[in-house]
Structure formats: structure tokens, C-alpha cells
Design an enzyme around this catalytic site. Structure first.
Site, PDB file in Angstrom:
ATOM      1  N   ASP A 152     -12.380   7.550  28.211  1.00  0.00           N
ATOM      2  CA  ASP A 152     -11.424   6.658  28.834  1.00  0.00           C
ATOM      3  C   ASP A 152     -10.093   7.422  28.922  1.00  0.00           C
ATOM      4  O   ASP A 152      -9.975   8.530  28.383  1.00  0.00           O
ATOM      5  CB  ASP A 152     -11.280   5.394  27.985  1.00  0.00           C
ATOM      6  CG  ASP A 152     -10.233   4.441  28.516  1.00  0.00           C
ATOM      7  OD1 ASP A 152     -10.228   4.175  29.734  1.00  0.00           O
ATOM      8  OD2 ASP A 152      -9.408   3.964  27.717  1.00  0.00           O
ATOM      9  N   ASP A 172      -6.230   5.724  29.306  1.00  0.00           N
ATOM     10  CA  ASP A 172      -5.155   5.052  28.570  1.00  0.00           C
ATOM     11  C   ASP A 172      -5.587   4.717  27.157  1.00  0.00           C
ATOM     12  O   ASP A 172      -6.614   4.068  26.942  1.00  0.00           O
ATOM     13  CB  ASP A 172      -4.755   3.762  29.290  1.00  0.00           C
ATOM     14  CG  ASP A 172      -3.939   4.021  30.542  1.00  0.00           C
ATOM     15  OD1 ASP A 172      -2.821   4.537  30.410  1.00  0.00           O
ATOM     16  OD2 ASP A 172      -4.431   3.710  31.643  1.00  0.00           O
TER      17      ASP A 172
END
Length: 311
Positions: free
Chosen positions: A77, A79
Site C-alpha cells: 500500500d 499511504d
């Protein structure tokens, strides 16, 4: 003796395998030699661990990735996983929502951000914040992302240990992709700011898939782009929705306790949790990955040479 062996014979297998390593190393690649070096340092295998929280002892998770086929890819991922960007998102939402009098002008707190915003796709955030005016909500989130990019370009730091993990991945020639619900402009900015533009071989955006996280589609698309199976990959995630997406996709997920509460992350059943990429629990598990790769290399080379490990 077959390489699919019961626990009672593991110690024997290791002693036999290590005695053959010097001869086998002559024909191994650099990445394979690294895996063999880890095997030489290792003690006999532990049993497969259950799901482990960030506060558990590192030894408890040593084998939590041993069910993998030889690892071929790492999926991240963005953020909260590559960088701690959630405080910037929170600040942008807080300022802009206060400007329009949301919540009676009272700034949203961290708990509201965690419950309603963190890890979610902007379409879902728009529906939560503006349930009676979705078009306004979508316009608001677009404007918020522009503010976020301005703030992120001024201050951004990688999660501790990220570049150490990057070297481990590159030394072993593993494939890698970034998989995010963030808009492409955000993802590419953050990846560039972190110096990772040349690191990722694919960047998968939730809104460019049929469904964004928490649906598994973005991770399934990444596996397809990298041409690896779910048994050959692991995922790093920091949000409940992201962990859920990875678990539903059938890929082991290592959760980061960057900002989201540990109990919320554990509800989605990650393989285990870590504080950051310097966490000893992570490196204990990666040592097990190296051992698995080394054993597969031994099996392959023994097969080619026509010899077998026999009792």
C-alpha cells in the site's frame, strides 16, 4: 527422504542440507547465495505460527510466512505503509471541513478520521461526509487531494526501515507493486518523493479497478500484472480496509501499526503486525522466507544433478 518432511526429521534434513551447501553454492545466483547464507545461519524449523500482533515476541512469528511458495513478489500500500502521510490527510480534511462548517465548525478529531476516512476510497468518503449531496462530496474530496499534494510536497518521510527492506527485495530480485486507493496523482507524487519511482514495476489504483479496497480487485490486478500467484506474494498494509482486501485476495498480509489501532487491524486477520520495517518480528519472518527459497534451490539443483537426500 522427501523434501515434504515431518517435524521429527527436520533437524536431520538441515544437517544433511548444510553439508551439501558448499558444493551447491558454486552454481547458484547471487540472490540464491543470499538465501543459502540465511539457511546456514538458521536453526531447525519452528512450527507454523498463528496470527501475531505487533506486541508479541519476535520468535513467535518466525515461521508465519513459511506456508508460502517460494516468494516472488512484494505488494505495498502507499499511504501509511510507505510513508506516514495520514497526519497530512487528517490536517487537510480538518482545515477544509472546518471552513465549510462541518460538524458545527468543530474540527474533526483523530478518532473521526480513523473511523470514517483512513484507508477508504474517496467515493466512499464522499458518501460518508455528504450523504445528501454526493456530487458536492466528490468535488470536496478532489479539492482536498489538491491541498494534500501541496502539503505532501513540503514534508514527507519514509516509514523507518523502508530502504533496508527495499535493499532486501532488490538483492533477491523480487517483483514489486504499489497498490493504493489514493488517486494516481497522489500515489505517483508520494512514490517520487520517496525516491521509489524506479523501484515499483507497477502502480495499481483502486479507482482504475472494477472495485477499490476493501474489495480484493486491486491486489488481484497487481498479481496479474506481475504474473505471480497469490501463494508467491506478500502484502504490506496499514489500514483495516487494505488488510481485508489482501486477505480476501488470498495473500498473506503484514500489517503496520502506523496510525490505526492494533485491535482494528487484528480484526481483519493479518498474518502478523509490525511497528515499522525495522521490527525484529519482520526480519525473523523474512529469514524463514530465505530458508524456504534456499531449500527450493537445493531441491532444484539436487534434481538436476540426479542426487537425492536419503536417510
Amino acid at each position: 527422504m522427501s523434501l515434504s518432511y515431518p517435524s521429527a526429521l527436520r533437524s536431520y534434513f538441515y544437517s544433511q542440507a548444510q553439508s551439501r551447501l558448499p558444493r551447491l553454492c558454486d552454481s547458484l545466483s547471487t540472490s540464491q547465495r543470499l538465501a543459502v547464507a540465511s539457511l546456514q545461519r538458521a536453526s531447525p524449523c519452528h512450527s507454523l505460527a498463528m496470527t501475531v500482533s505487533a506486541s508479541d515476541n519476535a520468535a513467535d512469528s518466525r515461521s508465519s510466512l513459511r506456508g508460502l511458495a517460494p516468494l516472488e513478489a512484494i505488494l505495498f500500500d502507499v499511504d501509511g505503509t510507505l510513508c506516514d502521510s495520514d497526519p497530512i490527510h487528517h490536517h487537510a480534511f480538518q482545515v477544509m471541513l472546518q471552513e465549510i462548517g462541518f460538524n458545527g465548525g468543530v474540527p474533526i478529531d483523530e478518532q473521526f478520521f480513523i473511523d470514517n476516512i483512513a484507508g477508504k476510497h474517496n467515493d466512499d468518503i464522499a458518501r460518508i461526509l455528504f450523504p445528501d449531496d454526493i456530487p458536492r462530496g466528490l468535488k470536496f474530496t478532489d479539492d482536498k487531494e489538491a491541498m494534500f499534494r501541496k502539503l505532501a510536497s513540503e514534508k514527507l518521510a519514509a516509514i523507518d526501515g523502508l530502504y533496508k527492506l527495499r535493499k532486501w527485495i532488490e538483492d533477491r530480485g523480487l517483483k514489486r507493486a504499489a497498490v493504493t486507493n489514493a488517486p494516481r496523482a497522489n500515489a505517483e507524487l508520494l512514490i517520487s518523493q520517496l525516491g521509489l519511482s524506479d523501484f515499483f514495476q507497477a502502480v495499481v489504483i483502486g479507482s482504475e479497478c472494477e472495485h477499490a479496497k476493501p474489495h480484493p480487485d486491486p491486489y488481484l490486478k497487481a498479481l496479474d500484472l506481475l504474473k505471480v500467484s497469490k501463494e508467491q506474494a506478500i502484502i504490506f498494509e496499514d489500514s483495516p480496509s487494505g488488510i481485508k482486501a489482501g486477505v480476501v485476495a488470498g495473500v498473506p498480509v503484514i500489517g503496520l501499526t502506523t496510525r490505526n489501532p492494533e485491535h482494528l487491524l487484528m480484526q481483519e486477520k493479518p498474518t502478523f503486525l509490525i511497528r515499522n520495517y525495522d521490527d525484529p518480528k519482520l526480519w525473523a519472518a523474512l529469514e524463514e522466507v530465505d530458508k524456504t527459497r534456499a531449500l527450493e534451490d537445493i531441491k532444484r539443483h539436487e534434481s538436476i544433478s540426479g542426487s537425492t537426500l536419503e536417510t
